[in-house]
Write an enzyme that holds these catalytic residues in place. Structure first.
Site, short mmCIF file in Angstrom:
data_model
loop_
_atom_site.label_atom_id
_atom_site.label_comp_id
_atom_site.label_asym_id
_atom_site.label_seq_id
_atom_site.Cartn_x
_atom_site.Cartn_y
_atom_site.Cartn_z
N LEU A 91 -4.20 -6.04 -4.26
CA LEU A 91 -3.18 -4.97 -4.25
C LEU A 91 -1.86 -5.36 -3.78
O LEU A 91 -1.78 -6.10 -2.83
CB LEU A 91 -3.59 -3.76 -3.24
CG LEU A 91 -2.74 -2.58 -3.12
CD1 LEU A 91 -2.60 -1.84 -4.41
CD2 LEU A 91 -3.02 -1.85 -2.13
N ASP A 92 -0.94 -5.19 -4.72
CA ASP A 92 0.47 -5.55 -4.48
C ASP A 92 0.89 -7.10 -4.13
O ASP A 92 1.63 -7.44 -3.28
CB ASP A 92 1.12 -4.76 -3.33
CG ASP A 92 1.12 -3.31 -3.49
OD1 ASP A 92 1.27 -3.06 -4.85
OD2 ASP A 92 1.02 -2.27 -2.69
N GLU A 93 0.12 -7.87 -4.71
CA GLU A 93 -0.07 -9.43 -4.35
C GLU A 93 0.11 -10.22 -5.85
O GLU A 93 0.09 -11.28 -5.75
CB GLU A 93 -1.08 -9.97 -3.78
CG GLU A 93 -1.39 -9.30 -2.18
CD GLU A 93 -2.34 -10.12 -1.36
OE1 GLU A 93 -2.71 -11.05 -1.71
OE2 GLU A 93 -2.44 -9.61 -0.22
N GLY A 147 0.69 -1.23 -0.08
CA GLY A 147 -0.29 0.03 0.13
C GLY A 147 0.95 1.27 -0.15
O GLY A 147 1.91 1.41 -0.58
#
Length: 283
Positions: free
Chosen positions: A225-227, A199
């Site tokens: 998100l960001d995975e 994040g």
């Protein structure tokens, strides 16, 4: 005249795959220059990248590969090795990754044709001077206009024929819809060594935790998100004397290098999606 081709494929593992592919290349006058393979014993899936020389446009081999693909349930792609990948770059105010990519592309180290650059801030808000005559699209966004702005991004991808989208510190969270639209062809650089500090403001999060290493992660974009599947990562040592601003400054170089390496591997067809992970045949 002969030219170089890159063949990539993945399929359920079983005997005869390499024999079938190498035989097809030989039967169509090809000479293998490089070959890498990986058998994922956990998933039972096989991955192969072959670079070879052959005369003609490869049409005959494509027909042979279609037969092999049906036999082995392959996902495959055959591409002239020297064909640049049509690429769209998205950017916000932080333009160091954009500048790095533009420099590497113009040095001939990243075989991509940059069809457009788009940003949610005006072009004159950035310090990069290498944009030149590359079309730049200012696509401002607010909470109320996110859907319309992302529709413009979709339209830009389709109009330019972009095969790859790079989020070069594009500081907007993509909607699930846009993430799905760009699945498998969108690379993001996150200024943290994922899965830590996801994040916003990861350097400030890292400073608050007193970390002794900071890093950056290049990954494919997914709705989570960001995975997304990780392509490349790197780290650098820091100390208790570093402020959050120091971490941001030190992180710029790591981010640029990590994104550049990940993009280079993607352009060379060295990265394979493998569920939530990747198989990377690095240089």
């Amino acid at each position: 005249m002969s030219q170089s081709f890159t063949l990539t494929l993945s399929c359920p593992d079983r005997p005869g795959i390499v024999h079938g592919v190498s035989g097809a290349i030989l039967n169509h006058g090809g000479n293998i220059l490089d070959s890498r393979q990986f058998d994922d014993r956990e998933t039972g899936r096989f991955f192969l990248r072959v670079v070879f020389e052959a005369e003609g446009d490869g049409a005959g081999l494509e027909a042979a590969m279609r037969d092999l693909a049906a036999q082995f349930a392959m996902d495959w792609r055959l591409t002239p090795s020297d064909r640049p990948v049509r690429t769209l770059i998205l950017v916000s105010k932080f333009d160091h990754c954009l500048g790095y990519l533009l420099y590497k592309q113009r040095m001939g180290e990243l075989p991509m044709e940059i069809v457009a650059i788009a940003g949610n801030h005006p072009k004159d808000s950035m310090t990069v001077s290498q944009i030149g005559d590359i079309p730049f699209h200012h696509l401002p966004i607010t909470r109320d206009t996110k859907t319309q702005q992302e529709a413009r991004i979709k339209a830009l991808v389709e109009e330019t024929g972009a095969e790859l989208v790079i989020l070069a510190r594009y500081m907007q969270i993509l909607s699930d819809d846009l993430a799905a639209f760009l699945s498998g062809r969108c690379i993001n650089i996150h200024h943290s060594f994922l899965p830590s500090f996801k994040g916003a403001k990861p350097y400030h999060q890292a400073h608050a935790r007193g970390v002794k290493m900071i890093g950056a992660t290049a990954h494919y974009v997914t709705a989570d998100l960001d995975e997304g599947p990780i392509i490349h990562q790197a780290v650098e040592a820091v100390s208790h004397e570093d402020t959050p601003e120091d971490l941001v400054r030190k992180g710029r170089e790591i981010e640029s290098r990590v994104l550049g390496r990940a993009v280079g591997w993607h352009l060379a067809h060295r990265v394979f999606l493998n569920g939530a992970r990747t198989v990377v045949f690095g240089n």
